[in-house]
Motif scaffolding. Structure first.
Motif, PDB file in Angstrom:
ATOM      1  N   UNK A 147      -9.733   6.823  13.752  1.00 26.84           N
ATOM      2  CA  UNK A 147      -8.163   6.446  13.485  1.00 26.84           C
ATOM      3  C   UNK A 147      -7.619   7.070  11.949  1.00 26.84           C
ATOM      4  N   UNK A 148      -6.473   7.362  12.739  1.00 25.40           N
ATOM      5  CA  UNK A 148      -5.545   8.283  11.704  1.00 25.40           C
ATOM      6  C   UNK A 148      -5.049   6.983  10.420  1.00 25.40           C
ATOM      7  N   UNK A 149      -5.469   7.517   9.047  1.00 24.02           N
ATOM      8  CA  UNK A 149      -5.880   7.265   7.650  1.00 24.02           C
ATOM      9  C   UNK A 149      -5.130   7.288   6.756  1.00 24.02           C
ATOM     10  N   UNK A 150      -4.543   8.279   7.366  1.00 26.16           N
ATOM     11  CA  UNK A 150      -4.039   8.692   5.895  1.00 26.16           C
ATOM     12  C   UNK A 150      -3.111  10.665   6.443  1.00 26.16           C
ATOM     13  N   UNK A 151      -1.576  10.462   5.956  1.00 26.08           N
ATOM     14  CA  UNK A 151      -1.345  11.818   5.436  1.00 26.08           C
ATOM     15  C   UNK A 151      -0.198  11.893   4.626  1.00 26.08           C
ATOM     16  N   UNK A 152      -0.175  12.755   3.772  1.00 27.85           N
ATOM     17  CA  UNK A 152       0.230  13.350   2.997  1.00 27.85           C
ATOM     18  C   UNK A 152       1.257  14.337   3.274  1.00 27.85           C
ATOM     19  N   UNK A 153       2.353  15.019   2.110  1.00 35.13           N
ATOM     20  CA  UNK A 153       3.416  15.861   2.760  1.00 35.13           C
ATOM     21  C   UNK A 153       4.445  16.089   2.335  1.00 35.13           C
ATOM     22  N   UNK A 154       4.635  17.156   1.074  1.00 33.25           N
ATOM     23  CA  UNK A 154       5.389  18.413   0.914  1.00 33.25           C
ATOM     24  C   UNK A 154       6.690  17.973   1.137  1.00 33.25           C
ATOM     25  N   UNK A 155       7.602  17.147   0.782  1.00 32.11           N
ATOM     26  CA  UNK A 155       9.267  17.089   1.467  1.00 32.11           C
ATOM     27  C   UNK A 155      10.646  18.189   0.533  1.00 32.11           C
ATOM     28  N   UNK A 156      11.379  18.411   0.909  1.00 28.20           N
ATOM     29  CA  UNK A 156      12.081  19.308  -0.446  1.00 28.20           C
ATOM     30  C   UNK A 156      14.128  19.080   0.350  1.00 28.20           C
ATOM     31  N   UNK A 157      14.345  18.439  -0.965  1.00 23.94           N
ATOM     32  CA  UNK A 157      15.981  18.678  -0.587  1.00 23.94           C
ATOM     33  C   UNK A 157      16.437  18.073  -1.834  1.00 23.94           C
ATOM     34  N   UNK A 158      18.429  17.856  -2.151  1.00 24.80           N
ATOM     35  CA  UNK A 158      19.205  17.957  -3.114  1.00 24.80           C
ATOM     36  C   UNK A 158      19.106  16.466  -3.462  1.00 24.80           C
ATOM     37  N   UNK A 159      19.450  15.576  -2.030  1.00 18.41           N
ATOM     38  CA  UNK A 159      18.989  14.682  -2.421  1.00 18.41           C
ATOM     39  C   UNK A 159      18.356  13.765  -1.315  1.00 18.41           C
ATOM     40  N   UNK A 160      18.596  14.266   0.010  1.00 20.60           N
ATOM     41  CA  UNK A 160      18.014  13.370   0.722  1.00 20.60           C
ATOM     42  C   UNK A 160      16.968  13.587   1.779  1.00 20.60           C
ATOM     43  N   UNK A 161      15.680  13.227   1.668  1.00 18.40           N
ATOM     44  CA  UNK A 161      14.160  13.472   1.752  1.00 18.40           C
ATOM     45  C   UNK A 161      13.792  12.977   3.294  1.00 18.40           C
ATOM     46  N   UNK A 162      12.761  13.548   4.477  1.00 16.05           N
ATOM     47  CA  UNK A 162      12.532  13.340   5.363  1.00 16.05           C
ATOM     48  C   UNK A 162      11.352  13.494   6.017  1.00 16.05           C
ATOM     49  N   UNK A 163      10.957  12.286   6.868  1.00 11.49           N
ATOM     50  CA  UNK A 163       9.929  12.495   7.323  1.00 11.49           C
ATOM     51  C   UNK A 163       9.383  11.675   8.637  1.00 11.49           C
ATOM     52  N   UNK A 164       8.218  11.454   9.388  1.00 10.27           N
ATOM     53  CA  UNK A 164       8.000  11.301  10.201  1.00 10.27           C
ATOM     54  C   UNK A 164       6.782  10.174   9.932  1.00 10.27           C
ATOM     55  N   UNK A 165       6.482   9.280   9.831  1.00 14.73           N
ATOM     56  CA  UNK A 165       5.197   8.113  10.291  1.00 14.73           C
ATOM     57  C   UNK A 165       5.183   7.183  10.714  1.00 14.73           C
ATOM     58  N   UNK A 166       4.046   7.073  11.166  1.00 15.35           N
ATOM     59  CA  UNK A 166       3.368   5.748  12.296  1.00 15.35           C
ATOM     60  C   UNK A 166       2.313   5.371  11.657  1.00 15.35           C
ATOM     61  N   UNK A 167       2.343   4.265  11.395  1.00 11.74           N
ATOM     62  CA  UNK A 167       2.185   3.305  10.649  1.00 11.74           C
ATOM     63  C   UNK A 167       0.497   2.524  11.338  1.00 11.74           C
ATOM     64  N   UNK A 168       0.468   2.715  12.517  1.00  8.15           N
ATOM     65  CA  UNK A 168      -0.968   2.293  13.471  1.00  8.15           C
ATOM     66  C   UNK A 168      -0.594   3.106  14.607  1.00  8.15           C
ATOM     67  N   UNK A 169      -2.494   3.192  15.145  1.00  9.25           N
ATOM     68  CA  UNK A 169      -2.073   4.644  16.485  1.00  9.25           C
ATOM     69  C   UNK A 169      -1.705   4.099  16.948  1.00  9.25           C
ATOM     70  N   UNK A 170      -1.226   3.056  17.822  1.00  8.81           N
ATOM     71  CA  UNK A 170      -0.499   2.670  19.049  1.00  8.81           C
ATOM     72  C   UNK A 170       0.909   2.602  18.765  1.00  8.81           C
ATOM     73  N   UNK A 171       0.976   2.130  17.319  1.00 10.62           N
ATOM     74  CA  UNK A 171       2.547   1.925  16.588  1.00 10.62           C
ATOM     75  C   UNK A 171       3.438   3.082  17.262  1.00 10.62           C
ATOM     76  N   UNK A 172       5.514   2.318  17.069  1.00 13.00           N
ATOM     77  CA  UNK A 172       6.287   3.728  16.553  1.00 13.00           C
ATOM     78  C   UNK A 172       6.520   5.081  16.312  1.00 13.00           C
ATOM     79  N   UNK A 173       6.889   6.240  15.840  1.00 18.45           N
ATOM     80  CA  UNK A 173       6.692   6.377  15.324  1.00 18.45           C
ATOM     81  C   UNK A 173       8.333   6.800  14.635  1.00 18.45           C
ATOM     82  N   UNK A 174       7.964   6.575  13.394  1.00 22.66           N
ATOM     83  CA  UNK A 174      10.050   5.878  13.079  1.00 22.66           C
ATOM     84  C   UNK A 174       9.687   7.449  12.280  1.00 22.66           C
ATOM     85  N   UNK A 175      11.445   7.426  12.427  1.00 17.93           N
ATOM     86  CA  UNK A 175      12.203   7.613  10.901  1.00 17.93           C
ATOM     87  C   UNK A 175      12.374   7.979   9.700  1.00 17.93           C
ATOM     88  N   UNK A 176      11.557   8.848   8.688  1.00 19.67           N
ATOM     89  CA  UNK A 176      11.261   8.119   7.715  1.00 19.67           C
ATOM     90  C   UNK A 176      12.910   8.719   6.666  1.00 19.67           C
TER      91      UNK A 176
END
Length: 306
Positions: free
Chosen positions: A161-190
């Motif tokens: 079970x994927x329970x936690x993700x921590x990421x350092x992101x960088x930017x001036x105004x916009x910060x991007x990541x990818x996240x999947x809130x459940x094992x079989x769920x969709x990968x979202x662009x955050x």
């Protein structure tokens, strides 16, 4: 909810949570006062008859990419660890057998065809597998058939079970990541957007797949708080702390947490923010929970590139 103490941040999901330490991951990649491009993922697995946590640390620095695979018990104690350092990455694939008191654990990886985006975690063309007693207790990556064939293992009956993700992101105004809130769920662009320089009344905007899911106005008054959004039918609690962006006198990051665990009322616990010792979300002890699902938490450290 806005708290008076400005430098507190969530460190556990409940009163009976289990603290997950990350000091070893940070020391291994040399993180001190300045942030590195680091993504850390935690998976809950069944290993040698016990529930354990497997931590994958993906790091990108001037030296190259580094992978750390660490097995922890539920008390947060490291059972064993494998580090694939940049100087050894010309091989890009390998195998390591680790002897532990209760048996042995095999770690397989292949990053020879890995494709990366702007971050340190590969997007495709790779696998990392952990095998115990002929069972693949953890398999990460899109090369699943190759991993199972190489390890000569069968998928674990319990899975991971994927329970936690921590990421350092960088930017001036916009910060991007990818996240999947459940094992079989969709990968979202955050995407998190916030302009704080030269703006009298800054606001915070959070988008998932280009759709605005949350806005925080009058950020100088609401620099810390929480709000619930719905993602794929799941309630997701969003916590933010942008104090360092607005009022910090030293180099620091804003912090955002997106978490699906239902017991969020206990989430805010005192902990001083320190880049060398970041707060870890805690896993709710399944024996104390009504559900065996530990939930999922994404924590983003957003650093401004001025």
């Amino acid at each position: 909810m806005v708290l008076d103490r400005m430098r507190d941040f969530p460190s556990c999901f409940g009163e009976n949570g289990v603290q997950i330490a990350d000091n070893s991951s940070y020391s291994s990649v040399g993180l001190s006062k300045s942030p590195h491009n680091l993504v850390t993922c935690i998976y809950q697995c069944k290993l040698l008859g016990k529930t354990c946590l497997i931590v994958l640390s993906w790091t990108k620095s001037l030296m190259g990419y580094c992978l750390g695979v660490e097995v922890n018990d539920l008390a947060g104690q490291c059972v064993c660890r494998v580090d694939v350092k940049p100087s050894l990455f010309h091989k890009r694939k390998g195998y390591k057998c680790l002897q532990v008191n209760a048996g042995k654990i095999d770690v397989f990886w292949d990053l020879s065809l890995a494709k990366y985006g702007s971050g340190s975690q590969p997007l495709e063309g790779f696998y990392v597998g952990v095998v115990c007693k002929g069972e693949m207790v953890l398999l990460v990556g899109d090369m699943r058939k190759e991993a199972i064939k190489k390890a000569n293992a069968v998928p674990s009956l319990f899975g991971s079970v994927f329970v936690s993700k921590r990421e350092h992101v960088f930017g001036k105004r916009v910060y991007k990541s990818r996240v999947q809130f459940s094992d079989n769920g969709k990968v979202h662009h955050l995407v998190i957007e916030c302009e704080t320089i030269g703006v009298n009344d800054p606001r915070l905007v959070v988008r998932l797949d280009s759709k605005i899911v949350m806005q925080v106005k009058h950020l100088r008054w609401t620099f810390r708080g929480n709000q619930t959004i719905l993602v794929d039918g799941l309630p997701v609690e969003v916590f933010w702390d942008v104090y360092n962006w607005l009022f910090g006198t030293t180099f620091g990051s804003a912090i955002f947490m997106f978490q699906t665990c239902p017991r969020t009322e206990k989430l805010w616990a005192s902990q001083t923010l320190d880049p060398s010792e970041p707060p870890w979300p805690c896993l709710l002890n399944s024996r104390e929970s009504k559900s065996s699902d530990p939930g999922f938490a994404l924590t983003l450290y957003a650093w401004k590139n001025e």
